[in-house]
Design a protein around this motif. Structure first.
Motif, PDB file in Angstrom:
ATOM      1  N   ALA A  18     -23.126  56.834 -77.918  1.00  0.00           N
ATOM      2  CA  ALA A  18     -23.707  55.639 -77.695  1.00  0.00           C
ATOM      3  C   ALA A  18     -22.963  54.207 -78.016  1.00  0.00           C
ATOM      4  N   VAL A  19     -23.158  53.203 -77.111  1.00  0.00           N
ATOM      5  CA  VAL A  19     -22.455  51.964 -77.691  1.00  0.00           C
ATOM      6  C   VAL A  19     -23.574  50.806 -77.492  1.00  0.00           C
ATOM      7  N   THR A  20     -23.483  49.946 -78.380  1.00  0.00           N
ATOM      8  CA  THR A  20     -24.211  48.493 -78.308  1.00  0.00           C
ATOM      9  C   THR A  20     -23.390  47.472 -78.359  1.00  0.00           C
ATOM     10  N   ALA A  21     -23.504  46.431 -77.422  1.00  0.00           N
ATOM     11  CA  ALA A  21     -22.716  45.215 -77.645  1.00  0.00           C
ATOM     12  C   ALA A  21     -23.727  44.227 -77.832  1.00  0.00           C
ATOM     13  N   SER A  22     -23.427  43.337 -79.044  1.00  0.00           N
ATOM     14  CA  SER A  22     -24.053  42.095 -79.436  1.00  0.00           C
ATOM     15  C   SER A  22     -23.443  40.931 -78.635  1.00  0.00           C
ATOM     16  N   VAL A  23     -24.371  40.212 -78.237  1.00  0.00           N
ATOM     17  CA  VAL A  23     -24.047  39.133 -77.479  1.00  0.00           C
ATOM     18  C   VAL A  23     -25.028  37.645 -78.148  1.00  0.00           C
ATOM     19  N   PRO A  24     -24.271  36.517 -77.857  1.00  0.00           N
ATOM     20  CA  PRO A  24     -25.129  35.300 -78.492  1.00  0.00           C
ATOM     21  C   PRO A  24     -25.799  34.797 -77.305  1.00  0.00           C
ATOM     22  N   GLY A  25     -26.847  35.466 -76.806  1.00  0.00           N
ATOM     23  CA  GLY A  25     -27.856  34.853 -75.782  1.00  0.00           C
ATOM     24  C   GLY A  25     -29.084  35.819 -75.602  1.00  0.00           C
ATOM     25  N   PRO A  26     -30.036  35.549 -74.735  1.00  0.00           N
ATOM     26  CA  PRO A  26     -31.123  36.290 -74.494  1.00  0.00           C
ATOM     27  C   PRO A  26     -30.606  37.487 -73.530  1.00  0.00           C
ATOM     28  N   VAL A  27     -31.072  38.758 -73.592  1.00  0.00           N
ATOM     29  CA  VAL A  27     -30.968  39.661 -72.566  1.00  0.00           C
ATOM     30  C   VAL A  27     -32.143  40.106 -71.876  1.00  0.00           C
ATOM     31  N   ALA A  35     -29.961  32.141 -68.801  1.00  0.00           N
ATOM     32  CA  ALA A  35     -29.053  30.982 -68.621  1.00  0.00           C
ATOM     33  C   ALA A  35     -28.900  30.078 -69.922  1.00  0.00           C
ATOM     34  N   VAL A  36     -29.721  30.230 -70.798  1.00  0.00           N
ATOM     35  CA  VAL A  36     -29.446  29.382 -72.023  1.00  0.00           C
ATOM     36  C   VAL A  36     -28.476  30.269 -73.028  1.00  0.00           C
ATOM     37  N   THR A  37     -27.131  30.171 -73.145  1.00  0.00           N
ATOM     38  CA  THR A  37     -26.410  30.859 -73.961  1.00  0.00           C
ATOM     39  C   THR A  37     -25.332  29.978 -74.341  1.00  0.00           C
ATOM     40  N   CYS A  38     -24.737  30.109 -75.435  1.00  0.00           N
ATOM     41  CA  CYS A  38     -23.717  29.443 -75.782  1.00  0.00           C
ATOM     42  C   CYS A  38     -22.296  29.646 -75.129  1.00  0.00           C
ATOM     43  N   MET A  39     -22.515  30.628 -74.416  1.00  0.00           N
ATOM     44  CA  MET A  39     -21.356  31.075 -73.368  1.00  0.00           C
ATOM     45  C   MET A  39     -21.581  31.090 -71.937  1.00  0.00           C
ATOM     46  N   GLY A  69     -26.236  35.160 -66.499  1.00  0.00           N
ATOM     47  CA  GLY A  69     -26.405  36.119 -65.106  1.00  0.00           C
ATOM     48  C   GLY A  69     -25.417  37.350 -65.207  1.00  0.00           C
ATOM     49  N   PHE A  70     -24.608  37.568 -66.106  1.00  0.00           N
ATOM     50  CA  PHE A  70     -23.752  38.821 -66.219  1.00  0.00           C
ATOM     51  C   PHE A  70     -24.382  39.998 -67.024  1.00  0.00           C
ATOM     52  N   ARG A  71     -24.240  41.121 -66.704  1.00  0.00           N
ATOM     53  CA  ARG A  71     -24.719  42.458 -67.016  1.00  0.00           C
ATOM     54  C   ARG A  71     -23.784  43.055 -67.937  1.00  0.00           C
ATOM     55  N   PRO A  72     -23.487  42.742 -69.194  1.00  0.00           N
ATOM     56  CA  PRO A  72     -22.016  43.342 -69.870  1.00  0.00           C
ATOM     57  C   PRO A  72     -22.473  44.901 -70.247  1.00  0.00           C
ATOM     58  N   ALA A  73     -23.907  45.245 -70.149  1.00  0.00           N
ATOM     59  CA  ALA A  73     -24.125  46.803 -70.392  1.00  0.00           C
ATOM     60  C   ALA A  73     -23.378  47.454 -69.306  1.00  0.00           C
ATOM     61  N   GLU A  74     -23.750  47.149 -68.610  1.00  0.00           N
ATOM     62  CA  GLU A  74     -23.298  47.651 -67.010  1.00  0.00           C
ATOM     63  C   GLU A  74     -21.858  47.695 -66.916  1.00  0.00           C
ATOM     64  N   ALA A  75     -21.223  46.501 -67.043  1.00  0.00           N
ATOM     65  CA  ALA A  75     -19.702  46.299 -66.625  1.00  0.00           C
ATOM     66  C   ALA A  75     -19.097  47.217 -67.981  1.00  0.00           C
TER      67      ALA A  75
END
Length: 389
Positions: free
Chosen positions: A147-156, A165-169, A174-180
């Motif tokens: 398994a893999v977990t990705a930490s991202v600076p914003g709400p998921v 929409a409210v993220t420092c990036m 709207g991007f789906r990092p887990a899917e990608a």
């Protein structure tokens, strides 16, 4: 989480099946030599050697030199359930990948400076390259990753996996990092907010060990909180719980990137703090570390900015204390290096804006895991999500 199926009969499926045969033999037979494993499983000595090497790199088995029938041999012992996990930490200017064992402990890592916020798809490709580089260096078979977990600076978003929409990036909105990531790594992937992961790690191995009601506040470009209630992360209905940077504190204050005025982030986020400083050419601090250092050296402007940031943080924490009644607040981020210059104003503000019953039961401490908190939390979450074998 995004699930990925392994095609029956594929090389990956075959490697996993052979690995399971070795693990089952060790479970039933205890410590065995590699020759005994080969005889017991029907696998070739070379296959057993490769499997043992992968299991050892993943922290699943221990190997020691011994002898059997007067010949040198390698004794293999199962020390924890099989299955390695991977964590990815996406920050605005850095990418980090870590390999963990089935219990979520860090085994190894790779990190590079990278403009992660510029283009999410490109950042995902770079992250996949970083994972592959790490696995190659350690000689770990990709098929052993559970398994893999990705930490991202914003709400998921809990339903879609999209970054809010409210993220420092902003380009990640709207991007789906887990899917990608899952499409490229061919492994189940989940994405999680960085502050939530910090809270999880601090509760397990850090400053909040043993606490069941806590709030971890991460102060960086943005300000976010990981909220733990009854020992579980509280995410809210859609995953935006903990976005405390957008608590409104001053209706006439600076316009925030969320569109509102006077949010906590405009009084505490790194970009806003640096913008408050008087411009003194090359002597003007260019980052939070330099701001803190100048404050410690007695620069009056920097000391004022740090003190006002502490007062604002205390007001925000007062709202959380009255709402959630935590037993502990854990503070993390570069600004915490300011120590008492920041914390004293925090405590003063809390005393003015918090119920006495809530404040008397609540402690405030610095995080114990530093910059590793999100990464370690991601490994713990990946380990919890990995299928049992």
């Amino acid at each position: 989480m995004t699930d990925v199926e392994v095609t029956p009969g594929s090389q990956a499926a075959l490697r996993r099946a052979n690995q399971q045969r070795v693990v089952d033999a060790l479970r039933s037979g205890g410590t065995l030599t590699q020759a005994e494993l080969a005889r017991g499983t029907g696998l070739s000595p070379a296959s057993v050697s490769n499997i043992v090497r992968n299991l050892r790199a993943a922290g699943t088995v221990s190997v020691r030199e011994t002898s059997s029938n007067g010949r040198r041999a390698r004794a293999v012992t199962l020390i924890r359930p099989p299955g390695a996990v991977v964590a990815l930490d996406f920050t605005p200017d850095r990418l980090t990948a870590a390999l963990g064992d089935s219990q979520g402990a860090v085994l190894a890592r790779e990190s590079i400076a990278y403009d992660t916020g510029a283009e999410p798809e490109r950042a995902v490709r770079r992250a996949v390259w970083l994972v592959e580089t790490l696995l190659t260096r350690l000689r770990v078979d990709h098929a052993t990753i559970a398994a893999v977990t990705a930490s991202v600076p914003g709400p998921v978003d809990l339903r879609t996996g999209e970054i809010g929409a409210v993220t420092c990036m902003p380009r990640w909105a709207g991007f789906r990092p887990a899917e990608a990531l899952s499409a490229r790594l061919r492994v189940p992937v989940q994405a999680e907010n960085d502050a939530n992961l910090c809270a999880l790690a601090e509760m397990r191995d850090g400053a909040a060990a043993g606490c069941e009601h806590l709030i971890y506040v991460h102060i960086s470009e943005g300000v976010g909180a990981g909220i733990v209630v009854d020992g579980r992360i509280f995410r809210g209905a859609g995953g935006t719980a903990g976005e405390i940077g957008h608590i409104g504190l001053d209706e006439r204050g600076q316009v925030c990137r969320c569109g509102n005025r006077g949010c906590l982030e405009t009084l505490l986020g790194s970009v806003y703090l640096l913008g408050m400083l008087p411009q003194q050419g090359e002597q003007t601090p260019a980052n939070v570390a330099q701001l803190v250092a100048a404050a410690e050296e007695g620069d009056p402007g920097c000391r004022r900015v740090v003190a006002e940031a502490g007062a604002a943080l205390g007001r925000g924490l007062g709202v959380l204390a009255n709402t959630f009644n935590p037993e502990l607040v854990v503070l993390g981020g570069e600004l915490m290096e300011a120590g008492e210059a920041l914390l004293e104003p925090v405590r003063r503000s809390l005393e003015l804006g918090t119920l006495g019953s809530a404040l008397s039961q609540m402690g405030i401490v610095r995080g114990g895991l530093g910059d590793d908190a999100a990464l370690r939390g991601a490994l713990l979450l990946a380990a919890a999500a990995a299928p049992e074998t």
